[in-house]
Design an enzyme around this catalytic site. Structure first.
Site, mmCIF file in Angstrom:
data_model
loop_
_atom_site.group_PDB
_atom_site.id
_atom_site.type_symbol
_atom_site.label_atom_id
_atom_site.label_comp_id
_atom_site.label_asym_id
_atom_site.label_seq_id
_atom_site.Cartn_x
_atom_site.Cartn_y
_atom_site.Cartn_z
ATOM 1 N N LYS A 82 -8.605 7.899 -18.822
ATOM 2 C CA LYS A 82 -8.945 8.444 -20.139
ATOM 3 C C LYS A 82 -7.739 8.390 -21.085
ATOM 4 O O LYS A 82 -7.315 7.324 -21.448
ATOM 5 C CB LYS A 82 -9.505 9.861 -19.965
ATOM 6 C CG LYS A 82 -10.501 10.003 -18.789
ATOM 7 C CD LYS A 82 -11.782 9.234 -18.999
ATOM 8 C CE LYS A 82 -12.646 9.102 -17.754
ATOM 9 N NZ LYS A 82 -12.979 10.322 -17.036
ATOM 10 N N TYR B 123 -16.644 18.095 -14.401
ATOM 11 C CA TYR B 123 -17.013 16.684 -14.463
ATOM 12 C C TYR B 123 -18.021 16.380 -13.336
ATOM 13 O O TYR B 123 -17.822 16.785 -12.183
ATOM 14 C CB TYR B 123 -15.735 15.845 -14.285
ATOM 15 C CG TYR B 123 -15.993 14.383 -14.162
ATOM 16 C CD1 TYR B 123 -16.489 13.655 -15.230
ATOM 17 C CD2 TYR B 123 -15.761 13.718 -12.956
ATOM 18 C CE1 TYR B 123 -16.734 12.303 -15.109
ATOM 19 C CE2 TYR B 123 -15.995 12.362 -12.842
ATOM 20 C CZ TYR B 123 -16.490 11.658 -13.911
ATOM 21 O OH TYR B 123 -16.734 10.321 -13.785
ATOM 22 N N ARG C 61 0.847 -1.196 0.000
ATOM 23 C CA ARG C 61 0.000 0.000 0.000
ATOM 24 C C ARG C 61 0.883 1.246 0.000
ATOM 25 O O ARG C 61 0.559 2.257 -0.595
ATOM 26 C CB ARG C 61 -0.964 0.005 1.194
ATOM 27 C CG ARG C 61 -1.729 1.315 1.321
ATOM 28 C CD ARG C 61 -3.046 1.248 2.095
ATOM 29 N NE ARG C 61 -3.043 0.351 3.241
ATOM 30 C CZ ARG C 61 -2.450 0.609 4.413
ATOM 31 N NH1 ARG C 61 -1.823 1.749 4.622
ATOM 32 N NH2 ARG C 61 -2.498 -0.278 5.388
ATOM 33 N N ASP D 122 -7.522 19.983 -13.175
ATOM 34 C CA ASP D 122 -7.894 18.694 -13.754
ATOM 35 C C ASP D 122 -7.531 18.767 -15.237
ATOM 36 O O ASP D 122 -8.183 19.462 -16.007
ATOM 37 C CB ASP D 122 -9.403 18.462 -13.543
ATOM 38 C CG ASP D 122 -9.880 17.122 -14.103
ATOM 39 O OD1 ASP D 122 -9.191 16.552 -14.969
ATOM 40 O OD2 ASP D 122 -10.959 16.661 -13.678
HETATM 41 C C1 LIG Z 1 -13.505 10.706 -15.777
HETATM 42 C C2 LIG Z 1 -13.137 12.027 -15.225
HETATM 43 C C3 LIG Z 1 -12.832 12.176 -13.861
HETATM 44 C C4 LIG Z 1 -12.943 11.038 -12.857
HETATM 45 O O1 LIG Z 1 -12.009 10.039 -13.084
HETATM 46 P P1 LIG Z 1 -12.266 8.476 -12.761
HETATM 47 O O2 LIG Z 1 -11.012 7.843 -13.253
HETATM 48 O O3 LIG Z 1 -13.488 8.077 -13.522
HETATM 49 O O4 LIG Z 1 -12.461 8.359 -11.303
HETATM 50 C C5 LIG Z 1 -12.436 13.430 -13.424
HETATM 51 N N1 LIG Z 1 -12.360 14.476 -14.267
HETATM 52 C C6 LIG Z 1 -12.648 14.366 -15.578
HETATM 53 C C7 LIG Z 1 -12.536 15.569 -16.461
HETATM 54 C C8 LIG Z 1 -13.048 13.151 -16.101
HETATM 55 O O5 LIG Z 1 -13.355 13.051 -17.404
#
Ligand SMILES: *Cc1c(COP(=O)(O)O)cnc(C)c1O
Length: 379
Positions: free
Chosen positions: A195, A98, A46, A170
């Site tokens: 993504k 998001y 961990r 982000d």
């Molecule tokens: C998908 C997404 C998230 C969250 O990420 P996860 O891997 O699904 O937890 C946060 N910000 C954006 C812009 C996203 O597209």
């Protein structure tokens, strides 16, 4: 080193014990110690795992940062940032984010006494006006999901600088291939690695990248104490995904430009949201802070009914109807009922997210085939 080279070589040292060119998947929970308290820097998985360590180094290098931390999902990475705060602290964040981030802020952290102020961050003044002595964090997303709004990261950094306010961005939609927020003055970059970094729709993961050693220590403490760490197999998959990030993003951007322009000239299509259009309100800033405009596009139909949107959404074949984005294959999504259903309708409409909005994650197939697919679906 140029980005294309970094994506392939970042964090990739041959395994010292075997010479294996690829980082091994260290599928282990613990490490044998030579004597009590004497170890090779790995105690319990961990806290430390060599596959994760290689990935975290790669993440830092490709974002032009000093330190990377990998998490079990994007929202777990965001969760770790908010856990730096204490009750009463204020966060200024975008009013178009998001849906899962909005849900985490409103449904989880508001209960713990963290105060979130939602403003239109595309206007820097809205952010500076919202700052108080209690402001500890500004949370940006640019381009935003799904309306492709662009915030000037450097301008916001000039507001937070010297005020003991962290700026987190982000960077999921742009990926490190198109935008590097740390270079623009951000303190923390967050990714949903799920993504573009993973790139193949086969892993859920998140990441934080930063330059400040104290901040890294605090976030590492949260990572190991709260335990939202990714497994070694997932880290391996992301290390592999990153190698092709440069070529994939090039293809996503080329296809994105072709499809955005095709949609714009279609008689049945209304507004098209894509930051590469010269009349997009964020075009100048996007051109300044991004290397290209990406493969994410949203659009409305002139027949602005949910039924017509749902008909189009169910009529594509190459574009699969699914949440998520950033994989090599194209996806089509209905934010109002899918990715952004956790935002109350009233809030959504107020922020310009209509019921008929359709979002595309343009993949790296042949653009002509993708256009043909949309042509048949839109009619
Ligand atoms: C998908 C997404 C998230 C969250 O990420 P996860 O891997 O699904 O937890 C946060 N910000 C954006 C812009 C996203 O597209």
């Amino acid at each position: 080193m140029k980005p294309a080279t970094k994506f392939i070589h970042a964090g990739a040292e041959p395994d010292p014990s075997t010479g294996s060119i690829m980082t091994p998947i260290f599928q282990t929970s613990t490490y044998v110690q030579e004597a009590p308290g004497v170890n090779k820097g790995f105690e319990y998985a961990r806290s430390q795992n060599p596959t994760r360590k290689a990935l975290e180094e790669a993440l830092a290098i490709i974002e032009n940062g000093k330190f990377g931390l990998a998490f079990s999902s994007g929202v777990a990475a965001t969760d770790a940032v908010i856990k730096l705060l204490t009750p009463g602290d204020e966060v200024i964040c975008a009013n178009d984010m998001y849906g899962g981030t909005y849900r985490l802020f409103t449904k989880v952290f508001e209960r713990f006494g963290i105060v979130f102020k939602y403003v239109d961050t595309t206007n820097t003044k809205n952010v500076s006006d919202a700052v108080t002595l209690k402001t500890k964090l500004v949370w940006l997303e640019t381009p935003t999901n799904p309306l492709m709004n662009i915030t000037d990261i450097a301008a916001i950094a000039s507001v937070t600088k010297g005020k003991n306010i962290l700026l987190a961005v982000d960077n999921t939609f742009a990926s490190p291939a198109l935008q590097n927020p740390l270079d623009l003055g951000a303190d923390i970059v967050m990714h949903s690695v799920t993504k573009y970094l993973g790139g193949h729709s086969d892993v859920i993961q998140g990441a934080l990248i930063m330059n400040d050693a104290d901040l890294r220590e605090k976030l590492y403490f949260i990572q190991k104490s709260c335990g939202a760490v990714p497994g070694p197999m997932d880290c391996f998959l992301v290390l592999r995904g990153i190698k092709t990030l440069g070529v994939r993003m090039k293809a996503h951007c080329e296809n994105g430009a072709k499809i955005a322009n095709w949609l714009r000239h279609h008689s049945k299509v209304g507004k098209v949201y894509w930051p590469g259009f010269e009349d997009h309100p964020g075009y100048a800033v996007a051109k300044k802070q991004m290397k290209d405009f990406g493969g994410m596009i949203s659009f409305e139909l002139k027949n602005d009914s949910v039924e017509e949107a749902k008909r189009v959404l169910s009529s594509t074949h190459l574009f699969s109807l699914a949440e998520s984005l950033g994989g090599v294959e194209s996806l089509i999504n209905h934010p109002a009922s899918m990715t952004h259903a956790s935002i109350p309708r009233e809030e959504r409409i107020k922020n310009g997210l209509s019921d008929s909005l359709i979002r595309l994650s343009v993949g790296i197939e042949d653009a002509d085939d993708l256009i043909e697919d949309l042509k048949k679906a839109i009619g």
